[in-house]
Write a protein that holds these residues in place. Sequence first.
Motif, short mmCIF file in Angstrom:
data_model
loop_
_atom_site.label_atom_id
_atom_site.label_comp_id
_atom_site.label_asym_id
_atom_site.label_seq_id
_atom_site.Cartn_x
_atom_site.Cartn_y
_atom_site.Cartn_z
N TYR B 67 0.82 -1.22 0.00
CA TYR B 67 0.00 0.00 0.00
C TYR B 67 0.85 1.27 0.00
CZ TYR B 67 -4.68 -1.94 0.62
OH TYR B 67 -5.89 -2.57 0.43
N VAL B 68 2.00 1.23 0.70
CA VAL B 68 2.72 2.48 0.95
C VAL B 68 4.03 2.57 0.17
CG1 VAL B 68 3.73 3.95 2.73
CG2 VAL B 68 1.70 2.61 3.25
N TRP B 69 4.89 1.55 0.34
CA TRP B 69 6.26 1.71 -0.13
C TRP B 69 6.53 1.18 -1.53
CZ3 TRP B 69 7.76 5.25 2.80
CH2 TRP B 69 7.47 5.25 4.18
N LYS B 70 5.55 0.44 -2.10
CA LYS B 70 5.68 -0.01 -3.49
C LYS B 70 4.43 0.44 -4.24
CE LYS B 70 9.38 -2.63 -2.77
NZ LYS B 70 10.69 -2.40 -3.35
N PRO B 71 4.26 1.76 -4.41
CA PRO B 71 2.99 2.25 -4.95
C PRO B 71 2.71 1.83 -6.38
CG PRO B 71 4.60 4.01 -4.86
CD PRO B 71 5.21 2.85 -4.18
N LEU B 74 0.13 -0.82 -6.17
CA LEU B 74 -1.18 -0.29 -5.79
C LEU B 74 -1.81 0.45 -6.96
CD1 LEU B 74 -3.17 0.19 -3.44
CD2 LEU B 74 -2.01 2.35 -3.05
N ARG B 75 -0.97 1.18 -7.69
CA ARG B 75 -1.48 1.88 -8.88
C ARG B 75 -1.97 0.87 -9.91
NH1 ARG B 75 -0.69 7.07 -10.66
NH2 ARG B 75 0.75 7.37 -8.95
N LEU B 77 -3.25 -2.03 -9.23
CA LEU B 77 -4.54 -2.50 -8.73
C LEU B 77 -5.63 -1.49 -9.05
CD1 LEU B 77 -6.00 -4.70 -7.04
CD2 LEU B 77 -5.48 -3.36 -5.02
N ALA B 78 -5.33 -0.20 -8.85
CA ALA B 78 -6.31 0.84 -9.17
C ALA B 78 -6.63 0.84 -10.67
CB ALA B 78 -5.78 2.21 -8.74
N LEU B 81 -8.96 -1.98 -11.39
CA LEU B 81 -10.33 -1.69 -10.94
C LEU B 81 -11.03 -0.75 -11.92
CD1 LEU B 81 -9.85 -1.26 -7.08
CD2 LEU B 81 -11.39 -2.88 -8.19
N LEU B 85 -14.15 -2.25 -14.00
CA LEU B 85 -15.48 -1.72 -13.66
C LEU B 85 -16.09 -0.98 -14.86
CD1 LEU B 85 -15.02 -0.46 -9.99
CD2 LEU B 85 -16.57 -2.24 -10.78
N MET B 250 -4.14 -9.64 -2.89
CA MET B 250 -4.94 -8.44 -3.18
C MET B 250 -5.57 -8.53 -4.56
SD MET B 250 -4.62 -6.73 -0.46
CE MET B 250 -5.39 -5.21 -0.95
N LEU B 253 -8.69 -10.69 -4.54
CA LEU B 253 -9.69 -10.31 -3.54
C LEU B 253 -10.93 -9.70 -4.17
CD1 LEU B 253 -9.52 -10.68 -0.51
CD2 LEU B 253 -8.85 -8.32 -0.29
N ALA B 254 -10.74 -8.82 -5.16
CA ALA B 254 -11.88 -8.12 -5.76
C ALA B 254 -12.85 -9.09 -6.44
CB ALA B 254 -11.40 -7.04 -6.74
N LEU B 257 -14.59 -11.32 -3.77
CA LEU B 257 -15.65 -10.67 -3.00
C LEU B 257 -16.89 -10.43 -3.87
CD1 LEU B 257 -13.52 -8.07 -1.00
CD2 LEU B 257 -14.70 -10.06 -0.08
#
Lengths: 134, 276
Positions: B67-71, B74-75, B77-78, B81, B85, B250, B253-254, B257
Amino acid sequence: MKIKRIVTITFFLLFLASVAVFVFFGPQIRAALSPEVTYDYPNFAEAGGRMLNVLPSSAVWTGEDGGTYVWKISRSDEFPEPAFVVNACPLAIEKEKDGKVYFGFSYGSIDSSDAVAVGWDTDLKEGMCVRPER
Amino acid sequence: MVRSEGRRGFFEKKPGKKLYKRGKEKNLLDAAASVLLVLFALFIVSPVIVVAVRAFSEGTKPFVDFYVWKPVYLRGLANSLVISLSASLGTVLVSVLAAYVFAKVKFRGRSVIFYLYIIVMMMPFQVTLLPQYIVSRRFELYDSPGAMILPGIFVPFAAFLLTQVMKSVPDELIEAARLDTGSTLRIIWHIIVPTIRPGIICAWVLSFTEQWNAVAEPIILMETREKYPLAILLNEIQPGDILGFAATLMFFLAPLLLFSFFEDEVMEGLGDYGLK
């Protein structure tokens, strides 16, 4: 069944919210979590008829292998915002006097254009993000 | 079952022969079958369990790194999404309208167009990858999420599924609604969509999953690393790196769920309508 739906949708919304928060507010979060370090650049000084680099003794630390190192601060391109990380650089100290260390040029070590951490409050690790302050 | 006199069906035994063992033998057979099925299910699920256990083997540190140190991950994943979507919601919107036309509107050439849909649906995606690249270049969508979203909206599978679903809507319902309002869009929105809601949700979930797992299209249609979805970036993580397990957890997960929440609708959409 209803409980399962409530739990699942709660987790999904939390998942989306966490992604959104860390994407949009990641720079601020990283800045808040990064330790502050004081930095300086090596100076020149003459010692024993030679020109040597000079740093405060507080910049030097001893590694697990017994060698002497300093933390070199460099820009990182891993993050979307401008960020700085620390990397351990070996230092061959030639002389230590009056709270200063004198060292020469060597391959793999630092030179006069490198920013070096001279003071820090928390333990630093290789590749750690920091907020440099002069 | 219609059959000639004197011929037995495949599963029919000779008269006088017991089809099933009774009592203890039946219970033993059932128990053995249950154990085998459970073992098989565990075998199928084992990679997921291994990933989850390894991801948490160093506590929460890999997730903090993610989430923090390897953005970049995370990007990714965004990006996944956003692409999934947008494409899946667009797919549902377009497919509902197309399905209404295929199921309820009679016009010359309807069957031909529908069979073309089926033929395109059966084609491997590699066949349409080069045309997608050329179109994305022509429309200046190359190296943008639009290059993934726009082709992802017009997939034939969702239209095919929703056509089968929509055939179950009685024509009398539509005719009765047409007496109240002449607007086709209002009929679709107020009458048909609530009636086929499970099928729509099933189509949406399946489209989302298909876009989520896409690997080849982003490699061809994008070149900037910051725009890659997470499916591509997972390849870059070093083997044995616990961050890789956290990122994989992660990543699934989407859809996990989503599928868990809409399980009933997906089963109904695939089971009840898919058989027709």
